[in-house]
Write a protein that holds these residues in place. Structure first.
Motif, PDB file in Angstrom:
ATOM      1  N   TYR A 160      10.578   5.760  10.143  1.00  0.00           N
ATOM      2  CA  TYR A 160      10.664   5.471   8.715  1.00  0.00           C
ATOM      3  C   TYR A 160      10.168   6.658   7.876  1.00  0.00           C
ATOM      4  O   TYR A 160      10.722   6.938   6.807  1.00  0.00           O
ATOM      5  N   LEU A 171      19.328   4.004   8.173  1.00  0.00           N
ATOM      6  CA  LEU A 171      18.602   2.732   8.161  1.00  0.00           C
ATOM      7  C   LEU A 171      19.196   1.846   7.061  1.00  0.00           C
ATOM      8  O   LEU A 171      18.573   1.579   6.031  1.00  0.00           O
ATOM      9  N   TYR A 174      17.481  -1.147   5.156  1.00  0.00           N
ATOM     10  CA  TYR A 174      16.482  -0.889   4.115  1.00  0.00           C
ATOM     11  C   TYR A 174      17.051  -0.031   2.983  1.00  0.00           C
ATOM     12  O   TYR A 174      16.322   0.620   2.237  1.00  0.00           O
ATOM     13  N   LEU A 182      15.054   7.163   2.334  1.00  0.00           N
ATOM     14  CA  LEU A 182      14.405   5.862   2.398  1.00  0.00           C
ATOM     15  C   LEU A 182      13.277   5.761   1.380  1.00  0.00           C
ATOM     16  O   LEU A 182      12.404   6.627   1.312  1.00  0.00           O
ATOM     17  N   LEU A 184      10.682   2.581   0.420  1.00  0.00           N
ATOM     18  CA  LEU A 184      10.296   1.221   0.765  1.00  0.00           C
ATOM     19  C   LEU A 184       9.623   0.526  -0.410  1.00  0.00           C
ATOM     20  O   LEU A 184       8.785   1.116  -1.099  1.00  0.00           O
ATOM     21  N   VAL A 192       7.542  -3.246   7.880  1.00  0.00           N
ATOM     22  CA  VAL A 192       7.630  -2.203   8.910  1.00  0.00           C
ATOM     23  C   VAL A 192       6.250  -1.633   9.254  1.00  0.00           C
ATOM     24  O   VAL A 192       6.139  -0.611   9.917  1.00  0.00           O
ATOM     25  N   TYR A 194       4.071  -0.236   7.309  1.00  0.00           N
ATOM     26  CA  TYR A 194       3.692   0.972   6.573  1.00  0.00           C
ATOM     27  C   TYR A 194       2.701   0.636   5.459  1.00  0.00           C
ATOM     28  O   TYR A 194       2.315   1.504   4.688  1.00  0.00           O
TER      29      TYR A 194
END
Length: 441
Positions: A160, A171, A174, A182, A184, A192, A194
């Motif tokens: 990630y 991915l 997401y 990415l 998030l 995930v 994180y």
């Protein structure tokens, strides 16, 4: 009986002494520092965070909570901050209060725990150059490795972190299919792993961490550090260097010392001040800069050019020594020099006759006959007049015509003192005479 009294008195004294001792003498309470990470990530921020970590270590703090809200910034500053965070033994907690993008995401991943507010984001960490373009392959490869290592710091899945920096990682679940970086949300980050959790505010985070009874001490950026953070931004110090060089160039063409010189030197000194406070350089660079400036000023009084060249080299060297990034400094200096030269030419060529400053630089008056200027005095009115030789003319000397003493030259032969003379020619200021004889009319 006496023993009982003695024991009672000693007990009272001991109890009184215990009351005077601080509570920490028995059980040290928990200490937590709260440190903000805001705005752009640059070297000035690193200097502040270094002071914060050292303060927490000296006070044996239990944890440092970094409240993060940043769009990112310089990669070199972020990597230095990452090393700073991973090298301390104190527990580090990232509290993402809105966003931790780019360098902010990297910094967060280098902490022991991450918590986010609802609606917070973390990610979008592509490496770009000063022009906003994607960096070269070597720089990208280095940054990808750094992002993965940061994720591994707290046993997080590095895929990630890599997807935050590399748009080729796919991915789609997401929202980061190929071609997109990415980012998030707080819920996705928890999913995930994180982020350890979602909180509404700092108080809720302290309660979640078990620090409700702890001594919570906020550590703010000082005014000097705020100035340093602003000045060490590459865009800002490029402007300062441009103003500095332009001011000095204009001052070199102006008589005396004026406003342009003061503004130019002030801008350059402000550049050094910011880098000194940020801990990026020492006083030796400032001394080198002042020495170079003195040599350039000395060149105004000493011909040859060598002293001026040495001064210019000293100034350029001091700026490179003060910079944390040689490439950024080189670009900034090039921009500053080119812009200052172009503006100087523009001001002189286009506005020179209109600006009061350039009236002192440019000669606007013409010395013509119509304005009353003459190259020499013409005494043609003396031709034909008689006089006497006050000195021997051999061939030059002095004659007297009326009551006026006049420098003159003989036409050829020597003329004795007291002889009568006659003006035969007047060539500007050169008066030619000959000895007068009885044959002359």
């Amino acid at each position: 009986m006496n023993r009982i009294r003695i024991v009672a008195i000693l007990s009272l004294l001991f109890g009184f002494m215990l009351m005077l001792l601080p509570v920490d003498s028995f059980a040290k309470g928990e200490l937590v520092y709260v440190v903000p990470i805001e705005k752009t990530v640059e070297k000035g921020l690193y200097s502040f965070l270094k002071r914060a970590v050292e303060t927490a270590e000296n006070e044996n703090a239990d944890a440092i909570i970094f409240e993060i809200n940043t769009p990112g910034g310089a990669v070199d500053a972020a990597t230095d901050i990452g090393k700073l965070l991973t090298s301390t033994n104190i527990k580090t907690v990232a509290f993402i209060n809105n966003r931790a993008l780019s360098a902010g995401a990297y910094i967060s991943l280098n902490m022991d725990e991450i918590y986010m507010v609802k609606g917070g984001t973390i990610g979008s960490a592509a490496i770009i150059d000063q022009q906003g373009n994607t960096a070269g392959k070597k720089a990208e490869s280095y940054w990808f490795a750094e992002m993965k290592n940061a994720a591994k710091h707290a046993d997080r899945n590095p895929i990630y972190a890599l997807a935050m920096a590399d748009e080729n990682v796919d991915l789609p679940e997401y929202g980061a299919e190929k071609g997109k970086l990415l980012t998030l949300t707080s819920e996705q980050a928890v999913e995930v792993k994180y982020a350890e959790g979602i909180v509404n505010n700092l108080d809720e985070l302290l309660e979640l961490l078990g620090y409700t009874e702890a001594d919570v001490r906020p550590l703010e950026v000082s005014m000097a550090e705020k100035i340093a953070r602003f000045i060490t931004n590459p865009f800002v110090y490029s402007i300062l260097l441009t103003i500095g060089f332009l001011g000095i160039v204009l001052e070199l063409f102006s008589p005396g010392f004026g406003v342009s010189g003061f503004i130019g030197i002030s801008a350059l000194l402000l550049f050094f001040y910011g880098h000194l406070v940020a801990g990026l350089t020492g006083y030796e660079t400032l001394i080198l800069f002042i020495t170079g400036l003195a040599l350039i000023l000395l060149e105004l009084f000493i011909s040859g050019g060598i002293v001026g060249i040495l001064g210019f080299v000293a100034i350029i060297s001091s700026l490179f020594l003060a910079a944390d990034n040689v490439v950024h400094m080189g670009i900034s200096l090039l921009i500053a020099i080119v812009v200052s030269i172009l503006i100087s030419i523009l001001l002189i060529k286009v506005f020179g006759k209109k600006l009061r400053l350039f009236k002192k630089l440019i000669l606007t008056d013409s010395t013509n006959t119509e304005s009353g200027y003459v190259s020499n005095i013409n005494r043609s009115e003396l031709v034909g007049l008689d006089g006497y030789a006050l000195t021997i003319l051999r061939p030059s000397g002095t004659i007297l015509i009326g009551n006026e003493r006049i420098d003159a030259v003989s036409e050829g032969a020597f003329i004795d003192k007291g002889s009568k003379v006659k003006v035969v020619k007047a060539e500007g200021a050169r008066i030619v005479v000959r000895a007068r004889t009885n044959l002359d009319k």
